[in-house]
Design a protein around this motif. Structure first.
Motif, mmCIF file in Angstrom:
data_model
loop_
_atom_site.group_PDB
_atom_site.id
_atom_site.type_symbol
_atom_site.label_atom_id
_atom_site.label_comp_id
_atom_site.label_asym_id
_atom_site.label_seq_id
_atom_site.Cartn_x
_atom_site.Cartn_y
_atom_site.Cartn_z
ATOM 1 N N PHE A 236 0.814 -1.213 0.000
ATOM 2 C CA PHE A 236 0.000 0.000 0.000
ATOM 3 C C PHE A 236 0.850 1.267 0.000
ATOM 4 C CE2 PHE A 236 -2.193 3.239 2.676
ATOM 5 C CZ PHE A 236 -3.205 3.576 1.784
ATOM 6 N N LEU A 237 2.002 1.221 0.668
ATOM 7 C CA LEU A 237 2.853 2.404 0.772
ATOM 8 C C LEU A 237 3.682 2.659 -0.483
ATOM 9 C CD1 LEU A 237 4.096 2.131 4.468
ATOM 10 C CD2 LEU A 237 2.282 3.567 3.543
ATOM 11 N N ARG A 238 3.571 1.773 -1.460
ATOM 12 C CA ARG A 238 4.259 2.021 -2.729
ATOM 13 C C ARG A 238 3.645 3.230 -3.431
ATOM 14 N NH1 ARG A 238 5.606 -3.425 -6.202
ATOM 15 N NH2 ARG A 238 7.468 -4.012 -5.029
ATOM 16 N N PRO A 239 4.476 4.047 -4.064
ATOM 17 C CA PRO A 239 3.920 5.211 -4.773
ATOM 18 C C PRO A 239 3.265 4.811 -6.094
ATOM 19 C CG PRO A 239 6.299 5.120 -5.059
ATOM 20 C CD PRO A 239 5.943 4.012 -4.109
ATOM 21 N N ASN A 240 2.378 5.678 -6.555
ATOM 22 C CA ASN A 240 1.761 5.550 -7.885
ATOM 23 C C ASN A 240 0.970 4.262 -8.064
ATOM 24 O OD1 ASN A 240 3.106 7.990 -8.603
ATOM 25 N ND2 ASN A 240 4.952 6.816 -9.117
ATOM 26 N N LEU A 241 0.253 3.843 -7.053
ATOM 27 C CA LEU A 241 -0.626 2.683 -7.207
ATOM 28 C C LEU A 241 -1.863 3.070 -7.999
ATOM 29 C CD1 LEU A 241 -0.722 0.876 -3.720
ATOM 30 C CD2 LEU A 241 0.467 0.159 -5.777
ATOM 31 N N GLU A 246 -5.143 0.144 -5.090
ATOM 32 C CA GLU A 246 -5.115 0.788 -3.782
ATOM 33 C C GLU A 246 -6.330 0.391 -2.949
ATOM 34 O OE1 GLU A 246 -3.317 4.898 -3.003
ATOM 35 O OE2 GLU A 246 -5.477 5.301 -3.075
ATOM 36 N N ARG A 247 -7.504 0.345 -3.575
ATOM 37 C CA ARG A 247 -8.722 -0.028 -2.839
ATOM 38 C C ARG A 247 -8.661 -1.478 -2.379
ATOM 39 N NH1 ARG A 247 -11.305 2.487 -7.416
ATOM 40 N NH2 ARG A 247 -11.771 4.688 -6.973
ATOM 41 N N LEU A 248 -8.218 -2.368 -3.265
ATOM 42 C CA LEU A 248 -8.122 -3.777 -2.899
ATOM 43 C C LEU A 248 -7.103 -3.992 -1.775
ATOM 44 C CD1 LEU A 248 -8.262 -5.485 -6.421
ATOM 45 C CD2 LEU A 248 -10.072 -5.410 -4.689
ATOM 46 N N THR A 249 -6.011 -3.240 -1.827
ATOM 47 C CA THR A 249 -5.002 -3.355 -0.771
ATOM 48 C C THR A 249 -5.536 -2.856 0.562
ATOM 49 O OG1 THR A 249 -3.286 -2.966 -2.447
ATOM 50 C CG2 THR A 249 -2.629 -2.806 -0.147
ATOM 51 N N LEU A 250 -6.275 -1.753 0.537
ATOM 52 C CA LEU A 250 -6.901 -1.246 1.759
ATOM 53 C C LEU A 250 -7.870 -2.270 2.339
ATOM 54 C CD1 LEU A 250 -7.558 2.507 0.891
ATOM 55 C CD2 LEU A 250 -6.096 1.635 2.716
ATOM 56 N N LEU A 251 -8.608 -2.958 1.457
ATOM 57 C CA LEU A 251 -9.527 -3.998 1.915
ATOM 58 C C LEU A 251 -8.758 -5.133 2.581
ATOM 59 C CD1 LEU A 251 -12.412 -5.136 2.039
ATOM 60 C CD2 LEU A 251 -12.004 -6.165 -0.223
ATOM 61 N N ALA A 252 -7.638 -5.527 1.979
ATOM 62 C CA ALA A 252 -6.812 -6.589 2.566
ATOM 63 C C ALA A 252 -6.256 -6.161 3.921
ATOM 64 C CB ALA A 252 -5.673 -6.952 1.617
ATOM 65 N N ILE A 253 -5.839 -4.901 4.034
ATOM 66 C CA ILE A 253 -5.321 -4.391 5.309
ATOM 67 C C ILE A 253 -6.413 -4.406 6.373
ATOM 68 C CG2 ILE A 253 -4.388 -2.367 6.498
ATOM 69 C CD1 ILE A 253 -3.038 -1.589 3.855
ATOM 70 N N PHE A 254 -7.604 -3.992 5.984
ATOM 71 C CA PHE A 254 -8.707 -3.951 6.946
ATOM 72 C C PHE A 254 -9.082 -5.353 7.433
ATOM 73 C CE2 PHE A 254 -13.287 -4.385 7.704
ATOM 74 C CZ PHE A 254 -13.403 -3.587 8.834
ATOM 75 N N VAL A 290 -1.823 11.245 3.774
ATOM 76 C CA VAL A 290 -3.154 10.684 3.517
ATOM 77 C C VAL A 290 -3.153 9.173 3.723
ATOM 78 C CG1 VAL A 290 -2.730 10.413 1.019
ATOM 79 C CG2 VAL A 290 -5.079 10.639 1.890
ATOM 80 N N LYS A 291 -2.045 8.516 3.387
ATOM 81 C CA LYS A 291 -1.969 7.066 3.596
ATOM 82 C C LYS A 291 -1.854 6.733 5.088
ATOM 83 C CE LYS A 291 -0.294 5.607 -0.919
ATOM 84 N NZ LYS A 291 0.610 4.722 -1.680
#
Length: 638
Positions: A236-241, A246-254, A290-291
């Motif tokens: 998720f912290l990679r730039p330029n996703l 980005e949404r799918l990664t946020l879902l995985a993190i949650f 923001v991240k």
């Protein structure tokens, strides 16, 4: 382990000069010519990338499965699990492990699922004369979910409940290793480093996991989800996703954060460390604000959702994590110009910001605890206060933690074990490089205010430390300090042990340590020595016992409650009675004594030493205790 393979790049940007137009034109011509050949080269690189991804992914899955099978095999070989009775299998789940497994068994034995739930919510068997809600008090939703799966799936004829339980835990270890592999791959850009991370995890198993002999522990359920979360945050912290990625990664993190929080009662302390990492990087402008805000929000949302599922467990609401995250977000709103000004200006603002967050955290946490009348975690803070030298405590619960070996300092021989597999050397090498890069980036960010530069203009030379690398760096440092402060210690290999003959035979077998005496009793000098060592169960002064033990080179002495308070033999045949008679002292308890026996001038050593009085602590220091054994280290300067 997450920073074994990282990449630090240095790039230089120069302003455009009018005298360089011809050079730029020539470069554009070259790029046009190169562009005509791009499709072929691009296709080759893309195919190679897909092939590498397929190979690396396959190896990750294989390594994970092999780890799972390996740990299951160790467990089987250690207990001969498939060849013992069901009750013996259940007994193998010692201490709190057995408690957690009992609720899985309770759910399976309930006539219906609803009756099973009712039995957990209104439990009157765990604590006598009290009805408690187990789903509120304990993190046992995993046992509930597993029992439902076992009842629903058509596997009862092929798989016993206990195997379904332990295989699930060993399966989670496959996910754990795969997540570590993925994190290393993301940081380095090559799956070879992922293979190295998985290899080091397995070869250092004694320091990375204890799942094969403490299967139901909450940490064995939670840490695989924590590893998934780390991998997802790293990506998720990679730039330029791309927005979808980005949404799918946020879902995985949650999801991983929620499952981690649901399965372990100590989740809030682990995630507080994470929040401190995010706060540090955000304050030093080393990751997008923001991240960081998204991650703060996910932490609080996941924890609050767990709070709801645990019937509004007040300990969660009063956690430092929620107070800290709220404080960070509030302080950021109040200090909007935090990242402007010169170096000293920004440093001063940063220190003020840190102080504001700390004060606000303590204020909010105290307010919440007073409103909720929360005292559930008081012992933890008393323990931490005493452990780190901020004052002694007489609190029983805090001292119970302080006296446990697992909460002592990390033993020095741990570094020797890690060095034997070359892990420690690689870790220190990469850590040193990334720490220097991080310090350079932090200094540069504090020295260079973006508000004082035209938009889009960058410094002539910028050291770029990727946000995901910076995150894992601070993460590993904080958790490294946690590991140093809390861990299982060992005695030196040349240490000499004293104790009962039967116990020391096992000490020799299991540890290889030097003994003062042993059960081979046919030697006269050994018998005399044994009698001298056994004075630890007699009525002798600490000076006398210390002198006797040191005369045999003793470094550690093991006292057994089963001998000190023996009830198996009748009066006159207990070991302590035999010693009293031999020393001319009257025996304990009601009954007759020979007329020539006298009252001892000192209390019984094995009982009195546990009171930690100065005459005893001057000669003996307790280093370990459990329900049966008490190990003391002898001082050498007496």
């Amino acid at each position: 382990m997450y920073v074994f393979d990282t990449m630090i790049s240095i790039r230089q940007r120069k302003g455009v000069k009018t005298t360089e137009v011809s050079e730029d034109y020539a470069a554009q011509e070259a790029n046009v010519k190169l562009g005509n050949k791009l499709p072929s080269g691009y296709t080759t690189r893309r195919l190679w990338k897909l092939l590498s991804f397929a190979v690396g992914g396959t190896i990750a899955l294989c390594i994970g499965l092999l780890t799972s099978v390996y740990l299951a095999t160790l467990h089987e070989n250690d207990l001969w699990f498939s060849n013992i009775k069901e009750v013996e299998r259940e007994i193998s789940f010692r201490t709190e492990c057995g408690l957690y497994y009992s609720y899985y068994k309770q759910m399976l034995q309930a006539p219906t699922l609803m009756q099973g739930f009712h039995g957990l919510i209104y439990d009157n068997k765990t604590e006598s004369m009290r009805t408690i809600n187990l789903l509120q008090r304990m993190n046992i939703y995993q046992e509930v979910f597993l029992s439902i799966l076992y009842r629903v799936l058509p596997i009862q004829k092929y798989l016993e409940p206990v195997y379904f339980y332990i295989y699930t835990l060993f399966g989670l270890q496959a996910i754990y290793v795969t997540a570590l592999y993925t994190t290393s791959w993301l940081l380095s850009g090559t799956w070879l480093s992922g293979l190295l991370a998985a290899f080091w995890y397995i070869t250092n198993r004694i320091d990375t996991t204890r799942v094969e002999f403490t299967i139901p522990l909450r940490e064995n359920w939670a840490l695989p989800f924590f590893a998934i979360q780390i991998a997802a945050i790293t990506y998720f912290l990679r730039p330029n996703l791309q927005p979808l990625s980005e949404r799918l990664t946020l879902l995985a993190i949650f999801i991983s954060t929620f499952l981690f929080s649901l399965t372990w009662q100590f989740n809030q302390f682990m995630m507080l460390m994470q929040a401190l990492v995010l706060f540090t990087l955000d304050s030093l402008d080393m990751l997008p604000a923001v991240k960081a805000t998204w991650l703060y929000g996910i932490q609080m949302t996941g924890l609050l959702l767990v709070c709801i599922l645990q019937f509004f467990n007040s300990m969660i609401l009063g956690s430092l994590l929620i107070s800290f995250n709220l404080s960070v977000l509030i302080a950021r709103k109040l200090q909007k110009n935090l990242k402007t000004g010169n170096f000293l200006n920004r440093l001063g603002k940063l220190l003020l910001h840190l102080f504001a967050v700390l004060c606000l955290t303590l204020f909010l946490n105290n307010i919440i605890k007073k409103i909720l009348n929360l005292k559930s975690d008081e012992h933890i803070f008393k323990f931490l206060k005493a452990k780190f030298g901020f004052g002694a405590t007489r609190d029983f619960d805090a001292n119970l933690y302080l006296c446990e070996e697992a909460f002592g300092l990390l033993p020095f021989n741990t570094f020797g074990r890690l060095s034997d597999t070359l892990l420690f050397y690689a870790y220190i090498f990469v850590l040193s490089i990334t720490v220097m890069a991080a310090l350079a980036v932090a200094f540069h960010n504090l020295s260079d205010s973006t508000s004082q530069q035209p938009p889009g203009q960058m410094a002539k030379c910028t050291i770029l430390l990727k946000p995901e690398t910076a995150y894992n760096l601070i993460h590993t440092i904080l958790f490294g300090f946690l590991a140093l402060s809390t861990m299982s210690s060992n005695t030196p290999r040349k240490a000499v042990f004293a104790g009962s003959m039967q116990l020391l035979a096992g000490v020799k077998l299991c540890t290889g340590r030097t003994l003062t005496n042993h059960p081979h009793y046919e030697d006269n000098s050994l018998r005399e020595r044994t009698k001298a060592v056994y004075q630890i169960y007699a009525k002798r002064s600490p000076e006398d016992v210390h002198a006797l033990l040191r005369s045999f080179g003793t470094d550690y002495v093991i006292l057994e409650d089963s001998i000190c308070y023996e009830r198996r033999h009748q009066r006159g045949c207990r070991l302590r009675d035999l010693l009293d008679i031999a020393n001319g002292h009257m025996m304990d308890g009601p009954g007759e004594n020979d007329p020539d026996l006298k009252l001892a001038g000192h209390p019984r050593f094995c009982e009195e030493i546990k009171r930690n009085l100065p005459p005893y602590t001057a000669y003996f220091t307790r280093v370990f205790q459990n329900k049966t054994f008490h190990v003391y280290k002898l001082s050498r300067n007496k």
